[in-house]
Design a protein around this motif. Sequence first.
Motif, mmCIF file in Angstrom:
data_model
loop_
_atom_site.group_PDB
_atom_site.id
_atom_site.type_symbol
_atom_site.label_atom_id
_atom_site.label_comp_id
_atom_site.label_asym_id
_atom_site.label_seq_id
_atom_site.Cartn_x
_atom_site.Cartn_y
_atom_site.Cartn_z
ATOM 1 N N UNK A 3 7.189 1.910 0.463
ATOM 2 C CA UNK A 3 7.216 0.452 0.576
ATOM 3 C C UNK A 3 8.481 -0.184 0.019
ATOM 4 N N UNK A 4 9.365 0.610 -0.562
ATOM 5 C CA UNK A 4 10.612 0.046 -1.082
ATOM 6 C C UNK A 4 11.578 -0.200 0.078
ATOM 7 N N UNK A 30 -4.759 -0.699 7.435
ATOM 8 C CA UNK A 30 -3.323 -0.750 7.119
ATOM 9 C C UNK A 30 -2.524 -1.252 8.302
ATOM 10 N N UNK A 31 -3.117 -1.237 9.469
ATOM 11 C CA UNK A 31 -2.472 -1.813 10.639
ATOM 12 C C UNK A 31 -3.125 -3.161 10.893
ATOM 13 N N UNK A 32 -2.512 -4.003 11.737
ATOM 14 C CA UNK A 32 -3.229 -5.236 12.037
ATOM 15 C C UNK A 32 -3.803 -5.237 13.451
ATOM 16 N N UNK A 54 1.390 1.359 12.095
ATOM 17 C CA UNK A 54 2.364 1.202 11.008
ATOM 18 C C UNK A 54 2.496 2.492 10.209
ATOM 19 N N UNK A 79 5.290 1.218 3.497
ATOM 20 C CA UNK A 79 4.227 1.620 2.571
ATOM 21 C C UNK A 79 3.147 2.391 3.323
ATOM 22 N N UNK A 107 -6.804 -12.843 7.262
ATOM 23 C CA UNK A 107 -7.189 -13.614 6.081
ATOM 24 C C UNK A 107 -6.134 -14.689 5.855
ATOM 25 N N UNK A 140 -2.178 -15.924 0.938
ATOM 26 C CA UNK A 140 -3.182 -16.309 -0.071
ATOM 27 C C UNK A 140 -2.481 -16.724 -1.362
ATOM 28 N N UNK A 182 15.100 2.653 -5.807
ATOM 29 C CA UNK A 182 14.604 1.288 -5.886
ATOM 30 C C UNK A 182 13.078 1.333 -5.935
ATOM 31 N N UNK A 183 12.456 0.652 -6.910
ATOM 32 C CA UNK A 183 10.993 0.686 -6.943
ATOM 33 C C UNK A 183 10.414 -0.139 -5.802
ATOM 34 N N UNK A 184 9.211 0.221 -5.387
ATOM 35 C CA UNK A 184 8.562 -0.563 -4.335
ATOM 36 C C UNK A 184 8.080 -1.881 -4.928
ATOM 37 N N UNK A 185 8.206 -2.970 -4.172
ATOM 38 C CA UNK A 185 7.697 -4.253 -4.674
ATOM 39 C C UNK A 185 6.167 -4.243 -4.668
ATOM 40 N N UNK A 186 5.589 -5.158 -5.424
ATOM 41 C CA UNK A 186 4.130 -5.318 -5.390
ATOM 42 C C UNK A 186 3.705 -5.705 -3.973
ATOM 43 N N UNK A 187 2.591 -5.168 -3.491
ATOM 44 C CA UNK A 187 2.099 -5.633 -2.189
ATOM 45 C C UNK A 187 1.703 -7.110 -2.274
ATOM 46 N N UNK A 188 1.669 -7.784 -1.141
ATOM 47 C CA UNK A 188 1.271 -9.197 -1.094
ATOM 48 C C UNK A 188 -0.212 -9.340 -1.439
ATOM 49 N N UNK A 189 -0.591 -10.512 -1.979
ATOM 50 C CA UNK A 189 -1.984 -10.689 -2.428
ATOM 51 C C UNK A 189 -3.018 -10.372 -1.349
ATOM 52 N N UNK A 190 -2.745 -10.777 -0.080
ATOM 53 C CA UNK A 190 -3.765 -10.503 0.944
ATOM 54 C C UNK A 190 -3.863 -9.010 1.239
ATOM 55 N N UNK A 191 -2.735 -8.288 1.060
ATOM 56 C CA UNK A 191 -2.788 -6.845 1.308
ATOM 57 C C UNK A 191 -3.610 -6.137 0.225
#
Lengths: 336, 336
Positions: free
Chosen positions: A315-316, B33-35, A154, A238, B129, A336, B5-14
Amino acid sequence: MAAERPAPEPLPEDVLIADLFAPLAGEGAFGLKDDAARLSPPPGRDLVVTADMLVAGVHCFADDPADAIAKKALRVNLSDLAAKGAVPLGFLVALALPRGTPRVWLEDFARGLGQDVDRFGCPLIGGDTVSTPGPLTVSITAIGHVGAGRMPTRLDARQGDAVVVTGTIGDAALGLVARSDPARAAGWDLTEAERSHLADRYLLPRPRVALAGAVSRHARAAMDVSDGLVGDLARLARASGLAARIEAGAVPLSAAARRAAQRDSRSLEVVLTGGDDYEILATMPPGNVAPFIAAAAAAGIGATVIGAMSEGAAGAVEVLHDGRPLVLERTAYSHL
Amino acid sequence: MAAERPAPEPLPEDVLIADLFAPLAGEGAFGLKDDAARLSPPPGRDLVVTADMLVAGVHCFADDPADAIAKKALRVNLSDLAAKGAVPLGFLVALALPRGTPRVWLEDFARGLGQDVDRFGCPLIGGDTVSTPGPLTVSITAIGHVGAGRMPTRLDARQGDAVVVTGTIGDAALGLVARSDPARAAGWDLTEAERSHLADRYLLPRPRVALAGAVSRHARAAMDVSDGLVGDLARLARASGLAARIEAGAVPLSAAARRAAQRDSRSLEVVLTGGDDYEILATMPPGNVAPFIAAAAAAGIGATVIGAMSEGAAGAVEVLHDGRPLVLERTAYSHL
């Protein structure tokens, strides 16, 4: 010398493994008589390893057919391998079974798994079986191989890369909405065939294993779309320190999804952020797009440019719809 | 051009993964950062892969300290690798978290895991997770490496091989009895130090990672003792098409276990069949015993001959006690 002592009955889990799972075992797994497997990766190839867990009631319905649950659990992992350009080598499955799970359920589960072992050429090489007071939980680790140094991560997207997705997006998420809220789906006016297309895409992911080679040849960065197109692209952007812009109108839709989007304005957000697509999202130099699309077409799979990687806040993701930015309530499914 | 455009908040698991687990990541894991992770096994070595799942309330107490649960989940896998002669390379962890698991619990879990990552030189390379309506479930897949063709399986024992175990047997199973039935354990008359020795052996397995090299050099067949000495030996014997005979009096016991066995006649059965030992059970040609014991001693670990592999019904294990066959109600813990 004492009279010959008879052997005791094997333990229930050993019987289960020998009867149902040993037939799926690959080379190096010793017919699952050992609890470790030996792997010798092909020379000149890197191994790729990924793990995904499925919890009944969260990632599938507890009353989905056992063979479909088995296939989904394996396929979400094969989808990860495909997105890394990796050819499947084998997998381990750890299974937490609710107490009293009937043997016939396990037979169906093993049968489904076996069909996909054959279909995708990915043998079972190990695992674990335990009981749980909670819901069925299936944890699979899949191992594949890719040319040394050829795994797209990524983190490797570059500014100006085209953003490409395979297949169609949103079908599974719409299938889940239709299953959970039939009244809403009734308004989509779908044919019977369209309804079952959406339901089937939720039940059974179609991992793009056939595209592994094309991904490793042409993609710079790649991942599979599992939690929602926009949120997953945000993760890739991101990790690469870039922004991205996509055109909602360019996102490839099935006939069913197109009709749902026409009849129900909220459906577009479901398509873009709902997840469970298990398509490949890749970025590549613009010059690689045509050969990638040709390779996908040769495998009977569509591939579509939906946007580009750009400079901006890491990440935007800007989603344009009819030329205007689309504001989304959320970008992806959160675990989560 | 639109405003940036601002970057959104990362997801909780990230966020969780970046904060707590990325610091444990090894080479090829891209900081999680990769899965998927990339692995390049050392030249001339086979990979060994094993998976074990831990369910709270089944394999540990739900209120055990989070760092101890993390360590147990990893160590039972490292024990499998050690018994296959394999040096740890890395592991993946799939974590199903009960909804509302507090962040501090996860911090403790990650801290415990990190301590063992350092202690055993086994970095985190991936995982998943998810949330669950059921109990905490931790599924770990561990990967190690061993000299090509040098992994001992359960299938390779030969008639006349000595049966050897490392460390002491029965401590963890007695520790579990003491925790579940304190009145019974009171009759064992243990010192405070002996009581905490048994409790600690249940809480925290001691995988014999330091013996991996000696196992791959000297053992013909090997496995770890996780479900009970007699039942696990029966599995090894069955897989090798042999019987086995052991002397109960030769089984190595700690001072605490010896005292419990003297005071409570049923304790001997707990020792021989209770499980959770995470010691190595190996068969080897008699000529390899002395060098194996010497190698173990050099690592500060005991190793003891307890019997031999023999002809007879495959999987039959005769346990002699004071010269007479001992009849056991069961031979091992059953997972199903």
